[in-house]
Design a protein around this motif. Structure first.
Motif, short mmCIF file in Angstrom:
data_model
loop_
_atom_site.label_atom_id
_atom_site.label_comp_id
_atom_site.label_asym_id
_atom_site.label_seq_id
_atom_site.Cartn_x
_atom_site.Cartn_y
_atom_site.Cartn_z
N LYS A 31 0.84 -1.19 0.00
CA LYS A 31 0.00 0.00 0.00
C LYS A 31 0.88 1.24 0.00
CE LYS A 31 -3.42 -2.24 2.89
NZ LYS A 31 -2.92 -2.87 4.09
N ILE A 32 0.41 2.24 -0.72
CA ILE A 32 1.07 3.54 -0.69
C ILE A 32 0.09 4.53 -0.05
CG2 ILE A 32 0.35 4.11 -3.06
CD1 ILE A 32 3.05 5.64 -3.30
N PHE A 33 0.55 5.19 0.99
CA PHE A 33 -0.24 6.17 1.71
C PHE A 33 0.14 7.56 1.20
CE2 PHE A 33 -0.19 2.45 4.27
CZ PHE A 33 -1.32 2.46 5.06
N LEU A 34 -0.81 8.25 0.59
CA LEU A 34 -0.55 9.61 0.08
C LEU A 34 -0.88 10.59 1.21
CD1 LEU A 34 -2.03 9.22 -3.50
CD2 LEU A 34 0.33 8.88 -2.74
N THR A 35 0.15 11.25 1.73
CA THR A 35 0.00 12.00 2.98
C THR A 35 -0.04 13.51 2.86
OG1 THR A 35 2.40 11.88 3.32
CG2 THR A 35 1.07 10.15 4.33
N LYS A 36 0.56 14.07 1.81
CA LYS A 36 0.64 15.53 1.75
C LYS A 36 0.91 15.99 0.33
CE LYS A 36 2.93 19.36 4.07
NZ LYS A 36 4.02 19.78 4.94
N ILE A 37 0.30 17.12 -0.04
CA ILE A 37 0.58 17.77 -1.33
C ILE A 37 1.29 19.07 -1.03
CG2 ILE A 37 -0.41 18.84 -3.40
CD1 ILE A 37 -2.80 16.94 -3.09
N ASN A 38 2.46 19.26 -1.64
CA ASN A 38 3.23 20.49 -1.48
C ASN A 38 3.25 21.26 -2.79
OD1 ASN A 38 4.23 19.81 1.24
ND2 ASN A 38 5.36 18.22 0.17
N THR A 39 2.92 22.54 -2.72
CA THR A 39 2.94 23.39 -3.91
C THR A 39 3.64 24.70 -3.57
OG1 THR A 39 0.80 24.36 -3.37
CG2 THR A 39 0.76 22.44 -4.82
N PRO A 40 4.18 25.38 -4.58
CA PRO A 40 4.73 26.71 -4.34
C PRO A 40 3.61 27.65 -3.86
CG PRO A 40 5.41 25.87 -6.49
CD PRO A 40 4.38 24.94 -5.96
N GLU A 41 3.97 28.67 -3.10
CA GLU A 41 2.98 29.58 -2.51
C GLU A 41 2.02 30.18 -3.53
OE1 GLU A 41 3.75 32.87 0.32
OE2 GLU A 41 5.21 31.45 1.15
N SER A 42 2.53 30.57 -4.68
CA SER A 42 1.69 31.26 -5.66
C SER A 42 0.95 30.30 -6.60
CB SER A 42 2.56 32.20 -6.50
OG SER A 42 3.57 31.46 -7.17
N VAL A 67 -3.84 2.19 -2.93
CA VAL A 67 -3.62 3.58 -2.55
C VAL A 67 -4.51 3.93 -1.36
CG1 VAL A 67 -3.75 5.99 -3.32
CG2 VAL A 67 -3.05 4.20 -4.93
N VAL A 68 -3.89 4.47 -0.32
CA VAL A 68 -4.63 4.92 0.86
C VAL A 68 -4.53 6.44 0.91
CG1 VAL A 68 -4.86 4.76 3.37
CG2 VAL A 68 -4.03 2.79 2.06
N PRO A 69 -5.65 7.13 0.64
CA PRO A 69 -5.62 8.59 0.69
C PRO A 69 -5.74 9.08 2.14
CG PRO A 69 -7.79 7.85 0.00
CD PRO A 69 -6.94 6.62 0.20
N ILE A 70 -4.75 9.78 2.63
CA ILE A 70 -4.77 10.32 3.99
C ILE A 70 -5.28 11.76 3.97
CG2 ILE A 70 -3.32 10.87 6.00
CD1 ILE A 70 -3.56 7.84 5.46
N LEU A 71 -4.86 12.50 2.99
CA LEU A 71 -5.20 13.93 2.87
C LEU A 71 -6.62 14.11 2.34
CD1 LEU A 71 -3.63 16.66 3.12
CD2 LEU A 71 -3.20 16.47 0.68
N PRO A 72 -7.43 14.97 2.98
CA PRO A 72 -8.81 15.18 2.50
C PRO A 72 -8.90 15.58 1.02
CG PRO A 72 -8.54 16.17 4.66
CD PRO A 72 -7.17 15.70 4.22
#
Length: 94
Positions: A31-42, A67-72
């Motif tokens: 299983k892959i746990f998707l925990t966070k999405i990081n994007t540039p500020e703008s 796939v285990v989605p952690i992030l809403p």
């Protein structure tokens, strides 16, 4: 879209003109746990993020991972794209 699997940082990465967009993950068994999405500020291109997640789902299919989605935000992605619900492990309901 070119996606790099940065195993050292445990994230999928892609470049945009504003900088680096990444989705952090962790593994447990198959299983892959998707925990966070990081994007540039703008950066606020939701369609790009959705396409990025679709590409990550294709990687999961190729690697035969659940796939285990952690992030809403990723849970919302699954609700909007029911074709990928087969990637969810048994017992996960959205």
């Amino acid at each position: 879209m070119e996606i790099k699997d940065n195993t050292f940082a445990r994230q999928f990465e892609t470049e945009v003109k504003e900088g680096l967009v990444s989705v952090e993950y962790s593994f447990q068994e198959k299983k892959i746990f998707l925990t966070k999405i990081n994007t540039p500020e703008s950066f606020d291109d939701e369609e790009f993020i959705s396409n990025f997640l679709k590409n990550i789902m294709e990687i999961a299919i190729e690697r035969k991972l659940k796939v285990v989605p952690i992030l809403p935000k990723i849970v919302v992605f699954f609700k909007k794209n029911p074709v990928y619900k087969e990637l969810l492990p048994p017992g996960i309901r959205l």
